[in-house]
Motif scaffolding. Structure first.
Motif, PDB file in Angstrom:
ATOM      1  N   LEU A  72       0.935  -1.458  -0.086  1.00  0.00           N
ATOM      2  CA  LEU A  72       0.038   0.178  -0.067  1.00  0.00           C
ATOM      3  C   LEU A  72       0.786   1.136   0.053  1.00  0.00           C
ATOM      4  O   LEU A  72       0.667   2.081  -0.653  1.00  0.00           O
ATOM      5  N   VAL A  73       1.931   1.266   0.861  1.00  0.00           N
ATOM      6  CA  VAL A  73       2.939   2.377   0.768  1.00  0.00           C
ATOM      7  C   VAL A  73       3.524   2.650  -0.556  1.00  0.00           C
ATOM      8  O   VAL A  73       3.513   3.876  -0.961  1.00  0.00           O
ATOM      9  N   ASN A 112       2.611   5.982  -2.885  1.00  0.00           N
ATOM     10  CA  ASN A 112       4.048   6.874  -3.358  1.00  0.00           C
ATOM     11  C   ASN A 112       3.940   6.790  -4.805  1.00  0.00           C
ATOM     12  O   ASN A 112       4.511   7.806  -5.559  1.00  0.00           O
ATOM     13  N   SER A 113       3.906   5.806  -5.447  1.00  0.00           N
ATOM     14  CA  SER A 113       4.146   5.730  -6.806  1.00  0.00           C
ATOM     15  C   SER A 113       2.903   6.575  -7.711  1.00  0.00           C
ATOM     16  O   SER A 113       3.013   7.228  -8.613  1.00  0.00           O
ATOM     17  N   GLU A 128       3.500   9.972  -9.762  1.00  0.00           N
ATOM     18  CA  GLU A 128       3.078   9.894 -11.323  1.00  0.00           C
ATOM     19  C   GLU A 128       2.238  11.330 -11.376  1.00  0.00           C
ATOM     20  O   GLU A 128       2.211  11.700 -12.683  1.00  0.00           O
ATOM     21  N   ASN A 129       1.659  11.724 -10.514  1.00  0.00           N
ATOM     22  CA  ASN A 129       0.864  12.949 -10.595  1.00  0.00           C
ATOM     23  C   ASN A 129       1.281  13.930  -9.881  1.00  0.00           C
ATOM     24  O   ASN A 129       0.811  15.281  -9.996  1.00  0.00           O
ATOM     25  N   GLY A 130       2.427  14.201  -9.508  1.00  0.00           N
ATOM     26  CA  GLY A 130       3.081  15.328  -8.798  1.00  0.00           C
ATOM     27  C   GLY A 130       4.754  15.078  -8.593  1.00  0.00           C
ATOM     28  O   GLY A 130       5.282  14.147  -8.964  1.00  0.00           O
ATOM     29  N   THR A 131       5.128  15.739  -7.806  1.00  0.00           N
ATOM     30  CA  THR A 131       6.515  15.778  -6.906  1.00  0.00           C
ATOM     31  C   THR A 131       6.580  15.492  -5.415  1.00  0.00           C
ATOM     32  O   THR A 131       6.008  16.214  -4.704  1.00  0.00           O
ATOM     33  N   GLU A 191       4.819  14.495   1.884  1.00  0.00           N
ATOM     34  CA  GLU A 191       4.765  16.097   1.526  1.00  0.00           C
ATOM     35  C   GLU A 191       4.813  16.068   0.043  1.00  0.00           C
ATOM     36  O   GLU A 191       5.969  15.442  -0.528  1.00  0.00           O
ATOM     37  N   PHE A 192       4.026  16.724  -0.867  1.00  0.00           N
ATOM     38  CA  PHE A 192       4.164  16.635  -2.001  1.00  0.00           C
ATOM     39  C   PHE A 192       3.555  17.918  -2.850  1.00  0.00           C
ATOM     40  O   PHE A 192       2.948  18.725  -2.279  1.00  0.00           O
ATOM     41  N   SER A 193       4.083  18.089  -4.192  1.00  0.00           N
ATOM     42  CA  SER A 193       3.327  19.162  -4.938  1.00  0.00           C
ATOM     43  C   SER A 193       2.750  18.558  -6.000  1.00  0.00           C
ATOM     44  O   SER A 193       3.192  17.699  -6.849  1.00  0.00           O
ATOM     45  N   ALA A 194       1.530  19.075  -6.143  1.00  0.00           N
ATOM     46  CA  ALA A 194       0.795  18.669  -7.660  1.00  0.00           C
ATOM     47  C   ALA A 194      -0.226  19.636  -7.949  1.00  0.00           C
ATOM     48  O   ALA A 194      -0.569  20.910  -7.356  1.00  0.00           O
TER      49      ALA A 194
END
Length: 100
Positions: A26-27, A31-32, A36-39, A67-70
């Motif tokens: 699940l992790v 994460n993938s 795939e949709n952001g950083t 933490e991500f950017s999208a």
């Protein structure tokens, strides 16, 4: 003008009843999906911890903070996928301030 990219933080709590392999799958899945949709800016794995209250008769969960950017449309889709995925006990997505 609308922002093209925004910063977000998500907390995922996974069920540990199916074992460590299920949690790792699940992790990796989420994460993938996020990458795939952001950083992905940071992944903080808290590991297995006791829940504040039982959820579906479970008293422990595996916590991961990402933490991500999208794009602003992605968090709604991510939340939808959280809700239909078996093994996700709880999840939260928040938009982070630019100054933080």
């Amino acid at each position: 003008m609308a922002k093209l990219i925004a910063n977000y933080e998500t907390v995922m709590v996974f069920s540990v009843k199916d074992g460590e392999e299920s949690v790792n799958a699940l992790v990796e899945k989420f994460n993938s999906l996020i990458s795939e949709n952001g950083t992905i800016n940071n992944v903080d794995t808290w590991g297995q911890r006791r829940l504040a209250y039982p959820i579906n008769d479970e008293t422990e969960g595996y916590y991961v903070v990402v933490e991500f950017s999208a794009a602003p449309e992605f968090p709604a889709e991510l939340d939808r996928i959280y809700k239909i995925t078996d093994g996700v006990l709880r999840s939260l997505i928040i938009a982070k301030d630019e100054e933080a």
